[in-house]
Scaffold this motif. Structure first.
Motif, mmCIF file in Angstrom:
data_model
loop_
_atom_site.group_PDB
_atom_site.id
_atom_site.type_symbol
_atom_site.label_atom_id
_atom_site.label_comp_id
_atom_site.label_asym_id
_atom_site.label_seq_id
_atom_site.Cartn_x
_atom_site.Cartn_y
_atom_site.Cartn_z
ATOM 1 N N GLU A 227 0.827 -1.206 0.000
ATOM 2 C CA GLU A 227 0.000 0.000 0.000
ATOM 3 C C GLU A 227 0.862 1.257 0.000
ATOM 4 O O GLU A 227 0.584 2.213 -0.733
ATOM 5 N N LEU A 228 1.891 1.258 0.822
ATOM 6 C CA LEU A 228 2.769 2.422 0.879
ATOM 7 C C LEU A 228 3.427 2.682 -0.473
ATOM 8 O O LEU A 228 3.512 3.837 -0.921
ATOM 9 N N GLN A 229 3.901 1.646 -1.124
ATOM 10 C CA GLN A 229 4.544 1.830 -2.417
ATOM 11 C C GLN A 229 3.570 2.388 -3.445
ATOM 12 O O GLN A 229 3.917 3.284 -4.225
ATOM 13 N N GLN A 230 2.357 1.871 -3.462
ATOM 14 C CA GLN A 230 1.359 2.366 -4.417
ATOM 15 C C GLN A 230 0.965 3.804 -4.122
ATOM 16 O O GLN A 230 0.862 4.642 -5.020
ATOM 17 N N LEU A 231 0.756 4.112 -2.838
ATOM 18 C CA LEU A 231 0.367 5.469 -2.464
ATOM 19 C C LEU A 231 1.472 6.476 -2.741
ATOM 20 O O LEU A 231 1.205 7.639 -3.049
ATOM 21 N N SER A 232 2.711 6.046 -2.642
ATOM 22 C CA SER A 232 3.825 6.969 -2.837
ATOM 23 C C SER A 232 3.908 7.502 -4.258
ATOM 24 O O SER A 232 4.614 8.487 -4.505
ATOM 25 N N THR A 233 3.173 6.917 -5.194
ATOM 26 C CA THR A 233 3.184 7.417 -6.571
ATOM 27 C C THR A 233 2.384 8.702 -6.719
ATOM 28 O O THR A 233 2.513 9.381 -7.747
ATOM 29 N N TRP A 234 1.557 9.031 -5.692
ATOM 30 C CA TRP A 234 0.782 10.273 -5.814
ATOM 31 C C TRP A 234 0.527 10.975 -4.479
ATOM 32 O O TRP A 234 0.268 12.179 -4.457
ATOM 33 N N ALA A 235 0.593 10.292 -3.359
ATOM 34 C CA ALA A 235 0.323 10.924 -2.062
ATOM 35 C C ALA A 235 1.588 11.556 -1.503
ATOM 36 O O ALA A 235 2.705 11.137 -1.811
ATOM 37 N N ASP A 236 1.405 12.561 -0.660
ATOM 38 C CA ASP A 236 2.516 13.283 -0.034
ATOM 39 C C ASP A 236 2.712 12.911 1.426
ATOM 40 O O ASP A 236 3.808 13.057 1.958
ATOM 41 N N HIS A 254 9.456 7.686 4.991
ATOM 42 C CA HIS A 254 10.461 8.665 4.560
ATOM 43 C C HIS A 254 11.263 8.151 3.366
ATOM 44 O O HIS A 254 11.567 8.900 2.436
ATOM 45 N N GLN A 255 11.597 6.877 3.382
ATOM 46 C CA GLN A 255 12.350 6.290 2.275
ATOM 47 C C GLN A 255 11.590 6.415 0.966
ATOM 48 O O GLN A 255 12.186 6.615 -0.108
ATOM 49 N N LEU A 256 10.262 6.346 1.043
ATOM 50 C CA LEU A 256 9.420 6.451 -0.143
ATOM 51 C C LEU A 256 9.108 7.901 -0.509
ATOM 52 O O LEU A 256 8.350 8.152 -1.452
ATOM 53 N N GLY A 257 9.708 8.849 0.210
ATOM 54 C CA GLY A 257 9.564 10.249 -0.150
ATOM 55 C C GLY A 257 8.326 10.928 0.365
ATOM 56 O O GLY A 257 7.929 11.978 -0.157
ATOM 57 N N MET A 258 7.697 10.357 1.396
ATOM 58 C CA MET A 258 6.488 10.943 1.968
ATOM 59 C C MET A 258 6.750 11.367 3.411
ATOM 60 O O MET A 258 7.715 10.939 4.035
ATOM 61 N N ASN A 259 5.876 12.218 3.926
ATOM 62 C CA ASN A 259 5.914 12.635 5.318
ATOM 63 C C ASN A 259 4.918 11.826 6.130
ATOM 64 O O ASN A 259 4.009 11.191 5.578
ATOM 65 N N ILE A 260 5.061 11.883 7.460
ATOM 66 C CA ILE A 260 4.165 11.162 8.357
ATOM 67 C C ILE A 260 3.744 12.063 9.505
ATOM 68 O O ILE A 260 4.580 12.610 10.231
ATOM 69 N N ASN A 261 2.426 12.240 9.642
ATOM 70 C CA ASN A 261 1.828 12.939 10.778
ATOM 71 C C ASN A 261 1.010 11.926 11.567
ATOM 72 O O ASN A 261 0.173 11.232 10.989
ATOM 73 N N VAL A 262 1.233 11.835 12.868
ATOM 74 C CA VAL A 262 0.556 10.822 13.676
ATOM 75 C C VAL A 262 -0.535 11.454 14.533
ATOM 76 O O VAL A 262 -0.436 12.600 14.946
ATOM 77 N N TRP A 263 -1.580 10.680 14.821
ATOM 78 C CA TRP A 263 -2.736 11.158 15.570
ATOM 79 C C TRP A 263 -3.181 10.103 16.571
ATOM 80 O O TRP A 263 -2.851 8.949 16.400
#
Length: 293
Positions: A227-236, A254-263
């Protein structure tokens, strides 16, 4: 909750785009891509959950204004739509928990935001449930929120409502934002605007319409690597519940070039743990816990 990941644009939702605004946003898109991925370690963004909702009634002007005074980096809000098309800041799929709607409008078959006009909703008390000193605190619109944070140090993280009765709210939100080119220009230049959703199809629809605005995927469960790999093609952003977050997940995002906000992180120990993991943002009901010495 498991993701249904989109790999192709939804042709039905990629229709009109306001030309002048798109030109502005497209010009900012390249610069924004350089800030999407995690850079150097540091203090995470402080994201006030529904405003400073531990100290004031959630998603009201009081909670938004308090978060700004507490120097939150972002306020997180929830976008819903009234019967007559007004975008308002409200979380629950029905309004009984935080308003007096049953008293004002007894006998209605449903109490969803979309079942009422904005004129009707303006009469509600959205503060007394929290504390009597907030009696009469009204609901506010998305435009009210923007007015309160624009030209401050506090940005906006807007959540597209996951309530199932909405069908076009993602594109309605995008289209509404295109009517505010001056605000968009300022917010994107200062990296003070992002949108998130629990529904990947809504997030993708919004992203298709306004790709320059960072888009995040919320999840209460731990996303799989596929899921992370697929989402990394368009999600930030990937924005999971903090209880499913560990160093392996943070590093992979982070390796896939995205940020992470936790809740939603309220306990001091959990805040320290998430900070030490190197998350990019902490969504909390008590922003002052992170912003005040």
């Amino acid at each position: 909750m498991r993701f249904t990941v989109l790999t192709e644009p939804d042709g039905r939702r990629s229709a009109r785009r306001a030309g002048a605004v798109v030109a502005v946003l497209s010009g900012l898109a390249l610069a924004l891509t350089t800030t999407t991925a995690h850079a150097a370690p540091g203090d995470p963004d402080v994201i006030a959950h529904r405003g400073s909702s531990g100290m004031a009634p959630e998603n009201t002007a009081a909670a938004i204004d308090l978060a700004v005074r507490q120097h939150a980096d972002f306020v997180e809000i929830d976008v819903q739509q009234t019967k007559d098309g007004k975008l308002v800041n409200f979380h629950d799929c029905t309004m009984e928990r935080t308003t007096n709607i049953e008293d004002l409008y007894p006998g209605r078959p449903r109490y969803r935001v979309s079942d009422f006009t904005w004129k009707e909703l303006q009469r509600l008390d959205a503060g007394t449930w929290f504390h009597k000193k907030y009696a009469g605190e009204p609901l506010i619109t998305l435009d009210d929120v923007i007015h309160r944070i624009d030209r401050t140090r506090t940005g906006l993280l807007a959540e597209i409502s996951p309530c199932s009765h909405y069908t076009d709210i993602a594109t309605d939100l995008a289209d509404h934002l295109t009517t505010k080119p001056a605000y968009l220009n300022r917010a994107l230049t200062r990296h003070q605007l992002a949108v998130q959703s629990f529904q990947p199809d809504d997030a993708h629809a919004f992203h298709t319409r306004l790709p320059a605005i960072p888009i995040g995927i919320l999840d209460a469960d731990r996303p799989t690597d596929t899921e992370l790999q697929q989402l990394s093609t368009w999600a930030d952003q990937i924005n999971p519940q903090h209880t499913v977050t560990d160093q392996t997940l943070v590093d992979r995002i982070h390796q896939l070039g995205m940020n992470i906000n936790v809740w939603t992180v309220d306990e001091p120990g959990a805040i320290r743990t998430m900070t030490n993991l190197g998350v990019d943002g902490i969504i909390t009901d008590y922003p002052q816990t992170l912003t005040q010495p």
